[in-house]
Design an enzyme around this catalytic site. Sequence first.
Site, PDB file in Angstrom:
ATOM      1  CB  ILE A  12      -0.914  -0.019   0.735  1.00  0.00           C
ATOM      2  CG1 ILE A  12      -1.724  -1.399   1.350  1.00  0.00           C
ATOM      3  CG2 ILE A  12      -1.690   0.735   1.309  1.00  0.00           C
ATOM      4  CD1 ILE A  12      -2.501  -1.885   2.351  1.00  0.00           C
ATOM      5  CB  SER A 124      -6.620  -2.996  10.778  1.00  0.00           C
ATOM      6  OG  SER A 124      -7.467  -3.781   9.956  1.00  0.00           O
ATOM      7  CE1 TYR A 148      -1.670  -5.771  10.915  1.00  0.00           C
ATOM      8  CE2 TYR A 148      -4.035  -6.767  11.080  1.00  0.00           C
ATOM      9  CZ  TYR A 148      -2.790  -5.936  10.108  1.00  0.00           C
ATOM     10  OH  TYR A 148      -2.964  -4.486   9.708  1.00  0.00           O
ATOM     11  CE  LYS A 152      -1.952  -2.711  11.536  1.00  0.00           C
ATOM     12  NZ  LYS A 152      -1.082  -1.462  11.012  1.00  0.00           N
ATOM     13  CG  PHE A 177     -13.850  -2.757   5.034  1.00  0.00           C
ATOM     14  CD1 PHE A 177     -13.090  -1.176   6.069  1.00  0.00           C
ATOM     15  CD2 PHE A 177     -14.220  -3.035   5.820  1.00  0.00           C
ATOM     16  CE1 PHE A 177     -13.947  -0.396   6.837  1.00  0.00           C
ATOM     17  CE2 PHE A 177     -15.011  -2.804   7.203  1.00  0.00           C
ATOM     18  CZ  PHE A 177     -14.606  -1.701   7.664  1.00  0.00           C
ATOM     19  CG  ASN A 197      -0.641 -15.180   5.543  1.00  0.00           C
ATOM     20  OD1 ASN A 197      -0.956 -16.678   5.722  1.00  0.00           O
ATOM     21  ND2 ASN A 197       0.186 -14.547   5.423  1.00  0.00           N
ATOM     22  NE  ARG A 291      -8.133 -17.115   6.475  1.00  0.00           N
ATOM     23  CZ  ARG A 291      -8.013 -16.489   6.236  1.00  0.00           C
ATOM     24  NH1 ARG A 291      -6.894 -17.588   5.249  1.00  0.00           N
ATOM     25  NH2 ARG A 291      -9.083 -15.013   6.126  1.00  0.00           N
ATOM     26  N   GLY A 293     -11.461 -17.966  13.329  1.00  0.00           N
ATOM     27  CA  GLY A 293     -10.595 -16.876  12.951  1.00  0.00           C
ATOM     28  C   GLY A 293     -11.945 -16.028  12.281  1.00  0.00           C
TER      29      GLY A 293
END
Length: 364
Positions: A12, A124, A148, A152, A177, A197, A291, A293
């Site tokens: 980004i 995020s 993670y 944030k 997003f 991922n 998956r 989570g």
Amino acid sequence: MHVLVTGGAGFIGAHACVALAARGHRVSIVDNFANSCRGVLPRLALLTGSAVDCRCLDIRDRAALAELFASTRFDAVIHFAALKAVGESCERPLEYFDNNICGTVSLLQAMSAAGVRRLVFSSSATVYGTPEAVPVREDARLDVTNPYGRTKLVNEQLVDDLCRFDPAFAVANLRYFNPVGAHPSGLIGEDPGGIPNNLMPYVCQVAAGRRACLRVFGGDYPTIDGTGVRDYIHVVDLARAHVDALEYLMDTGRPLTVNLGTGRGISVLELLRAFEYASGRQIPHEIVHRRPGDVAEVYADPSLAARVLGWKAELGLDAMCRDAWHWQSLNPDGYLSRTRPGQRVAASARPPVTAGADAVLRGG
Ligand code: NAD
Ligand code: UFG
């Protein structure tokens, strides 16, 4: 403005450098190349029209940051530098706390000492955890589910407190997003090391024949077709929002927290169909178990960004898939050359500004 971009060699950050240059701002990058490579620099030079000032530096290195701020007068900072893999953060939480939280504190200290008090921070949608309702507004309950996400949320809280107790500071927390796509030139894009991922880079590699089959994680969610729904946003739209946020901070001096999404939820199967159309390739896939989570459905209410920044996503799913595929097909091995930690970016490694895109894409 002269803007310092931490993590500017990353996915980004690189697009933000192009957006900043396009609006007439001067850019300097610091990056430790933990998740990026030097090969992005000649491409950035081509897209911005001049050699990129980039230092190989870890933002936790306080002495090096202090030296940088003492030698260069920055007007503002955009802070992308962070580790970002959710699964890895569960395996190595302390590494994430150190890099992502201590890194931010180190940066804020250097900024404060140098009197630089405008910051745009990469947050995020992960700070919403499992949202109670969609579309998600900025005042929704915050609830993180992994280390993670914790970094944030803690970073947002730190900078919010800083702005409250030192009103000379103004920070914009931008809650992204799902950023996807690439610059339409095909010169810069997402270059994940190892097995991707995230959905879009995985789909790209299946389309390119590097991976056999996409595993669709879960076909039994309470969504339109049973697969997970997300708010995918084109990285070029996202990059533009950073310049808008920065200019807003400079104009108003008011802190800000906004969602950056399209407001439209897209399922995994919808994305697959759009990608197959854009690439002309079949994407072999199988539906497997969920998956751990993952949440069923997350998409933004982006109306605050529209009201406050005058920003709206303009590029739709077709452009996201087209540009991601363009980048993948032109760069099957990403940027190729990777630096080692601690290696400085020598002036001689800077790109010839006259080089053509073809030469750069051939590795020139
Ligand atoms: P990226 O890994 O491509 O870019 C991050 C850059 O920061 C890399 O170039 C890396 O080498 C650098 N970096 C990491 N730690 C550093 C350190 N201590 N010192 C100096 N440089 C360091 O990631 P990205 O996708 O471009 O994400 C940019 C930011 O946006 C990150 O903060 C990420 O958490 C956030 N974000 C990303 C997503 C996403 O899906 N890509 C979603 C929400 C938020
Ligand atoms: N998915 C698959 N197969 C894959 C990869 C993903 O089916 O191989 C599915 C996921 O189950 C999910 C959707 O595709 O339903 C999107 O998954 P991503 O991994 O691309 O993105 P996430 O929404 O899980 O997470 C991303 C970032 C996080 C960030 C979050 C919100 O990875 O860091 O968006 O911004 F917090």
